[in-house]
Enzyme design. Structure first.
Site, PDB file in Angstrom:
ATOM      1  N   ASP A  83       0.877  -1.583   0.018  1.00  0.00           N
ATOM      2  CA  ASP A  83      -0.125  -0.103  -0.008  1.00  0.00           C
ATOM      3  C   ASP A  83       1.211   1.130   0.451  1.00  0.00           C
ATOM      4  OD1 ASP A  83      -2.332   2.162   0.098  1.00  0.00           O
ATOM      5  OD2 ASP A  83      -2.450   1.463   2.295  1.00  0.00           O
ATOM      6  N   LYS A  99       1.307   7.658   0.477  1.00  0.00           N
ATOM      7  CA  LYS A  99       1.777   7.304   1.467  1.00  0.00           C
ATOM      8  C   LYS A  99       3.507   8.443   2.011  1.00  0.00           C
ATOM      9  CE  LYS A  99       0.035   3.734   3.487  1.00  0.00           C
ATOM     10  NZ  LYS A  99      -0.721   4.142   4.526  1.00  0.00           N
ATOM     11  N   ASP A 126       0.179  -4.912   4.713  1.00  0.00           N
ATOM     12  CA  ASP A 126      -1.063  -4.994   4.660  1.00  0.00           C
ATOM     13  C   ASP A 126      -1.767  -5.326   3.643  1.00  0.00           C
ATOM     14  OD1 ASP A 126      -3.212  -2.593   5.277  1.00  0.00           O
ATOM     15  OD2 ASP A 126      -2.895  -2.135   2.524  1.00  0.00           O
ATOM     16  N   ARG A 156     -11.648  -0.418   2.069  1.00  0.00           N
ATOM     17  CA  ARG A 156     -12.523  -0.572   1.964  1.00  0.00           C
ATOM     18  C   ARG A 156     -12.992  -0.770   0.292  1.00  0.00           C
ATOM     19  NH1 ARG A 156     -12.847   5.101   4.412  1.00  0.00           N
ATOM     20  NH2 ARG A 156     -10.953   4.915   5.593  1.00  0.00           N
TER      21      ARG A 156
HETATM   22  N1  BES Z   1      -3.051   0.575   5.167  1.00  0.00           N
HETATM   23  C1  BES Z   1      -3.813   1.550   5.354  1.00  0.00           C
HETATM   24  C2  BES Z   1      -3.920   1.087   7.548  1.00  0.00           C
HETATM   25  C3  BES Z   1      -2.862   1.308   8.161  1.00  0.00           C
HETATM   26  C4  BES Z   1      -2.317   2.124   8.384  1.00  0.00           C
HETATM   27  C5  BES Z   1      -2.286   0.529   8.683  1.00  0.00           C
HETATM   28  C6  BES Z   1      -1.428   2.696   9.609  1.00  0.00           C
HETATM   29  C7  BES Z   1      -1.493  -0.054   9.884  1.00  0.00           C
HETATM   30  C8  BES Z   1      -0.874   1.427   9.750  1.00  0.00           C
HETATM   31  C9  BES Z   1      -4.799   1.655   5.073  1.00  0.00           C
HETATM   32  O1  BES Z   1      -4.954   1.164   3.567  1.00  0.00           O
HETATM   33  C10 BES Z   1      -4.721   3.568   5.031  1.00  0.00           C
HETATM   34  O2  BES Z   1      -4.297   3.747   4.254  1.00  0.00           O
HETATM   35  N2  BES Z   1      -5.758   3.890   5.495  1.00  0.00           N
HETATM   36  C11 BES Z   1      -5.553   4.841   5.800  1.00  0.00           C
HETATM   37  C12 BES Z   1      -6.863   6.233   5.403  1.00  0.00           C
HETATM   38  C13 BES Z   1      -7.241   7.160   5.021  1.00  0.00           C
HETATM   39  C14 BES Z   1      -6.800   7.836   3.667  1.00  0.00           C
HETATM   40  C15 BES Z   1      -9.200   7.587   5.557  1.00  0.00           C
HETATM   41  C16 BES Z   1      -5.369   6.224   7.110  1.00  0.00           C
HETATM   42  O3  BES Z   1      -5.550   4.776   8.436  1.00  0.00           O
HETATM   43  O4  BES Z   1      -4.573   6.611   7.084  1.00  0.00           O
HETATM   44 ZN    ZN Z   2      -4.222   0.050   2.809  1.00  0.00          ZN
HETATM   45 MN    MN Z   3      -3.870   2.594   2.177  1.00  0.00          MN
END
Ligand code: BES
Ligand code: ZN
Ligand code: MN
Length: 496
Positions: free
Chosen positions: A256, A263, A274, A337
């Protein structure tokens, strides 16, 4: 690793040939007339050891004890948590010893939960990742014997714990692989191998089949990557075909990057984990293959990379999900999601008794619960209670979070049926609210394992969670699942 359960008291343990002997000494410990008891009594008397949690004493070549190394570990009140911590510390202290055969003597009053804790702690602590090391080193421990007063009493708990331990190890091994190895294609191959070894049915769908199913949301996430997506379907049948299955859905994002909503660089490598949800579904199937419980289970894994190339999906894009709902992408990093929602719609075809999805879904869940408990969301109170209880029993705990409709309000879109993100507040909950829109046809629960599926820092690596919870949950569900309602023509559908 090989585990066995054996009738042995301290006297028998003293005579048993092995490389190391671990004696768990709880507060209720009473001395016998054997060499192990003499060692414990002497150490207690000298003040070199106490039965308290955290206390450890190593001895070498003790009189009358066959094992060259003996570790006394304080087990406090003998609760599962204490046993787990004591075994963890003892096994860790033996890491440099190259011991191959280990004997663990449980306190006389040990129950099923202590047996489970000893198995999981041993497996967890002795696991060493070697898959991509040029010199595989450190995997010494081969055989572990648990000494208890009455093995028959604990056989069922022991067998389940051993299967769970194997499943956890499998999940860790897959999740720890680097993202250039653990591609969606590789996950498909691992599923196929598991199916072949254990007699599961397995289908691995590619981009063409997924397009035919209309999984527009899942396909959108895969657009920015050269790796072709995979949709994995695994089926374990342990009960009559008429019995409604439990469906497990695992998020399988093999890397991811965030996509166009990219990111930051620090720790981005950790986004190889992920696919921890997917790995936990595979690990749970590994355990089902060993245990063969009397129920039906379907595993669904949508898997792809989230990458930012010229073909990648963009903020503002709108896609039509398999459910028909249109989704406006406001942040390409909220991709989990988007792949899960189509899998949740696909799950409807199995008329499941319950659907549980497992996903490293939100950073917000890490903020809310840290690395101790997974986030649990459920539309069904019984399902929530069962999952929570399973987590406690397996020492793989979760905590229920709310799903009030007000939390879903931020997901409104001016241009589609729903947006893929709301504001920053309550991010784990708004993500769950998004998923809930696709789960109206069955009892549903969602485990956000973003904080629990892996560890960062020096201990960086997969934990295999929540395989322990899921195996415990499924074992407890045997025979409990209601049969699929058979509705003959002209008869009224029975009330649920
Ligand atoms: N895989 C990540 C979630 C994640 C973040 C897991 C940090 C473990 C550590 C997910 O796909 C993600 O990036 N979620 C975003 C959602 C946001 C953009 C609403 C997040 O949590 O920042
Ligand atoms: Zn993710
Ligand atoms: Mn993500």
């Amino acid at each position: 690793m090989d585990f066995e359960l054996k009738t042995l008291g301290p006297a028998g343990a003293a005579g048993e040939k092995c490389d190391a002997l671990v004696v768990l000494v709880g507060e209720l410990w009473r001395p016998g007339k054997d060499a192990v008891s003499a060692l414990v009594a002497g150490a207690l008397k000298a003040g070199d050891f106490e039965p308290k949690p955290g206390r450890l004493l190593q001895a070498y070549r003790s009189a009358g004890i066959a094992a060259p190394r003996v570790v006394l570990a304080g087990a406090g009140d003998g609760s599962a948590r204490r046993i787990h911590a004591a075994v963890q510390a003892a096994v860790a202290s033996l890491r440099t010893s190259k011991a191959k055969r280990l004997l663990i003597v449980l306190p006389a009053n040990a129950g099923d939960e202590a047996v489970r804790a000893a198995v999981s702690a041993t497996a967890e602590t002795s696991y060493v990742y070697v898959a991509t090391k040029s010199k595989p080193e450190g995997r010494e421990l081969q055989r572990v014997t648990l000494a208890v007063a009455d093995p028959k009493k604990h056989q069922a708990a022991f067998t389940a714990a051993r299967a769970a331990a194997n499943g956890i190890e499998f999940a860790r091994e897959v999740a720890n692989l680097p993202p250039n190895h653990a591609t969606p294609t590789r996950l498909g191959e691992e599923a196929r191998k598991l199916a072949k070894a254990h007699g599961f049915q397995c289908e691995v769908l590619g981009p063409k089949e997924v397009a035919k199913l209309g999984m527009g949301s899942f396909m959108a996430v895969a657009k920015g990557s050269d790796e072709p997506l995979r949709f994995i379907v695994l089926k374990y049948q342990g009960a009559a075909a008429s019995q409604a299955p439990v469906v497990l859905v695992g998020k399988g994002i093999t890397f991811d990057s965030g996509g166009i909503s990219i990111k930051p660089s620090p720790e981005m490598d950790e986004m190889k984990f992920d696919m921890g949800g997917a790995a936990s579904v595979l690990g749970t199937f590994r355990a089902l293959g060993d245990l063969r419980p009397a129920l039906n289970v379907v595993g669904l894994i949508p898997s792809c990379e989230n990458m930012p190339d010229g073909g990648a999906f963009k903020p503002g894009d709108i896609f039509t999900s398999m459910s028909g709902q249109t989704i406006e992408v406001l942040n390409t990093d909220a991709e989990g999601r988007l792949i899960l929602c189509d899998a949740l719609t696909y799950a409807e075809r199995f008329k499941p008794s319950a659907v549980v999805d497992v996903a490293t879904l939100t950073g917000a869940c890490v903020i809310a619960l840290g690395g101790v408990r997974s986030g649990l969301f459920a539309s069904d109170d019984t399902l929530a209670a069962d999952l929570q209880a399973a987590g406690e029993a397996a020492l793989d705990p979760c905590w229920r979070m709310p799903l009030d409709d007000e939390y879903g309000e931020g997901l409104k879109s001016n241009f589609a049926d729903v947006a893929n993100v709301a504001g920053r507040q309550g991010g784990a909950i708004t993500a769950a609210k998004f998923l809930q829109r696709f789960t109206g046809k069955y009892p549903w629960a969602h485990l956000d394992v973003a904080g629990t599926a892996w560890k960062s820092g020096a201990a960086k690596g997969s934990t295999g969670r929540p395989v322990g919870l899921l195996v415990q949950f499924l074992v407890g569900r045997q025979g409990a699942a209601p049969a699929k309602a058979k509705v003959a023509k002209g008869t009224r559908k029975p009330a649920a």
